[in-house]
Design an enzyme around this catalytic site. Structure first.
Site, PDB file in Angstrom:
ATOM      1  CG  HIS A  16      -0.134   0.205   2.525  1.00 41.37           C
ATOM      2  ND1 HIS A  16       0.536  -0.823   3.149  1.00 41.37           N
ATOM      3  CD2 HIS A  16       0.087   1.299   3.303  1.00 41.37           C
ATOM      4  CE1 HIS A  16       1.121  -0.380   4.247  1.00 41.37           C
ATOM      5  NE2 HIS A  16       0.874   0.912   4.357  1.00 41.37           N
ATOM      6  CG  ASP A  60       1.674   5.153   4.762  1.00 45.09           C
ATOM      7  OD1 ASP A  60       1.146   4.027   4.674  1.00 45.09           O
ATOM      8  OD2 ASP A  60       2.678   5.385   5.468  1.00 45.09           O
ATOM      9  NE  ARG A  96       8.847  -4.877  11.701  1.00 46.60           N
ATOM     10  CZ  ARG A  96       8.070  -3.927  11.179  1.00 46.60           C
ATOM     11  NH1 ARG A  96       6.778  -4.130  11.015  1.00 46.60           N
ATOM     12  NH2 ARG A  96       8.584  -2.763  10.831  1.00 46.60           N
ATOM     13  CG  HIS A 139       5.027   1.154   2.745  1.00 44.73           C
ATOM     14  ND1 HIS A 139       4.504   2.265   2.121  1.00 44.73           N
ATOM     15  CD2 HIS A 139       4.446   1.119   3.972  1.00 44.73           C
ATOM     16  CE1 HIS A 139       3.658   2.873   2.927  1.00 44.73           C
ATOM     17  NE2 HIS A 139       3.595   2.188   4.066  1.00 44.73           N
TER      18      HIS A 139
HETATM   19  O1  LIG Z   1       4.755  -1.693  10.641  1.00 42.14           O
HETATM   20  C1  LIG Z   1       5.352  -1.182   9.706  1.00 42.14           C
HETATM   21  O2  LIG Z   1       6.556  -1.308   9.534  1.00 42.14           O
HETATM   22  C2  LIG Z   1       4.617  -0.356   8.673  1.00 42.14           C
HETATM   23  C3  LIG Z   1       3.138  -0.231   8.874  1.00 42.14           C
HETATM   24  C4  LIG Z   1       2.502   0.600   7.807  1.00 42.14           C
HETATM   25  O3  LIG Z   1       2.926   0.612   6.686  1.00 42.14           O
HETATM   26  C5  LIG Z   1       1.350   1.466   8.131  1.00 42.14           C
HETATM   27  O4  LIG Z   1       0.846   1.433   9.268  1.00 42.14           O
HETATM   28  O5  LIG Z   1       0.912   2.227   7.241  1.00 42.14           O
HETATM   29 FE   LIG Z   2       2.089   2.284   5.566  1.00 42.34          FE
END
Ligand SMILES: O=C(O)CCC(=O)C(=O)O
Ligand SMILES: [Fe+2]
Length: 367
Positions: free
Chosen positions: A233, A235, A300, A290
């Protein structure tokens, strides 16, 4: 048996529930299975380790030497042009604030599902483990979402937390919110300068800003290649500042199908530009795809600060960024309209919403 039946009939099972009961689900629960063609199975994953986004020492911006500041700006500009991702160290956010929230997160996510669900205040507010907003596949993650501005859900959340946190809870998040906002504003000024603009160009629109934080927990997944922590996706917001622990799993798409791992760097933040900034830079800087891949053994933890300008101001490309070799790419729009449009989608893989919504040369303008 009764709870097994319940889980079977449950259209939106809680991820934490599924992750904790591997013996009951020897094969991955269908709600989390990614269609075969979208899986990251190692070979198609194509992770190229050597093309890491840069790690930039932000304290050089306080140097008396103009070359130091120019060096930072050049590295930020290069990274933003290439893929809109970089990491910052010496960023001025006191790490004890981050550690406090991190340990709150660990404690919170280790509660029972029933306890956690008392904090479920709806989509993107409070605890989220069922992902009702997504069609299958759902992300293999649970989150704690704190809205900071223009409305805050901190008081409601504070009332729900256990006595040992009641006093410190709001302060913990307020300290974090204020430090992250300062960092966000510093970055917006740097970004403006790198584009040759007055440094107030962007930041002046953040008086009545929008910000939220999402604390994510990705439990270990016994079949990591079948599921995803976060599907590919971009952001939608303007600027994302993310802390990640040492486990790793965040990847950015450098070019179609070529993913690069953003290796964890101690005490660093990952900064990435969202769709709003891509539009505001007339496409000179990128909001990149990403995703988060999973780990079979380790949990994680990450926490993102999502920063955007006032909801109803017009996102209009500065005239200085429009010229013959870079004609206007995006019509003016408000964040409110864009977020309303993206919130209607229920898939979790997307990359061209901005172009469809505001791209000048695309006729459809719908998501
Ligand atoms: O947890 C992550 O490394 C990224 C999470 C992410 O891309 C988001 O919350 O938009
Ligand atoms: Fe993200």
């Amino acid at each position: 048996m009764a709870s097994e039946q319940l889980e079977k009939n449950d259209e939106f099972p809680n991820l934490a529930h599924i992750a904790a009961q591997v013996e009951r689900y020897p094969s991955l629960h269908p709600r989390f299975v990614v269609p075969e063609e979208q899986r990251c199975d190692g070979s198609s994953c194509n992770v190229i380790a050597e093309l890491q986004p840069p790690v930039i020492d932000l304290s050089l911006m306080n140097s008396s030497r103009a070359e130091d500041r120019a060096y930072v700006e050049k590295r930020v500009a290069d990274a933003c042009r290439k893929d809109g991702f970089f990491q910052v160290i010496n960023h001025g956010v006191p790490m004890e604030i981050i550690r406090k929230i991190e340990s709150f997160g660990h404690e919170f996510f280790s509660l029972s599902v029933e306890e956690k669900e008392k904090f479920d205040l709806g989509i993107y507010s409070g605890y989220e483990g069922r992902h009702k907003q997504f069609l299958t596949p759902a992300p293999w993650a649970e989150s704690f979402n704190v809205q900071i501005s223009p409305f805050s859900n901190m008081d409601v959340l504070a009332k729900l937390v256990s006595p040992q946190y009641t006093d410190g809870f709001s302060y913990m998040f307020l300290d974090y919110a204020s430090a992250m906002r300062d960092l966000g504003n510093t970055l917006l000024k740097i970004l403006a300068r790198t584009l040759g603009l007055d440094e107030e160009t962007y930041v002046q629109n953040f008086e009545n800003y929008t910000a939220g934080m999402h604390i994510h927990h990705y439990p270990p997944c016994s079949q990591p290649s079948l599921a995803q922590g976060a599907g590919p996706h971009t952001d939608p917001n303007c600027l994302t500042i993310l802390y990640q622990d040492a486990v790793g799993g965040l990847q950015v798409e450098k070019s179609k199908g070529k993913w690069v791992q953003i290796s964890p760097v101690a005490d660093a933040f990952v900064v990435n530009l969202g769709d709003i900034f891509q539009a505001w830079s007339n496409g000179l800087y990128r909001s990149s795809m990403h995703r988060v891949v999973l780990n079979p053994q380790q949990s994680r933890f990450s926490m993102g600060y999502f920063y955007s300008p006032q909801y109803d101001i017009s996102i209009s490309v500065p005239k200085e960024l429009v010229h013959a070799d870079n004609p206007l790419k995006y019509r003016s729009f408000t964040c409110a309209d864009y977020y309303a449009a993206v919130s209607k989608r229920r898939h979790n893989c997307w990359d061209d919403d901005l172009d469809k919504f505001a791209g000048i040369d695309l006729e459809s303008n719908i998501i």
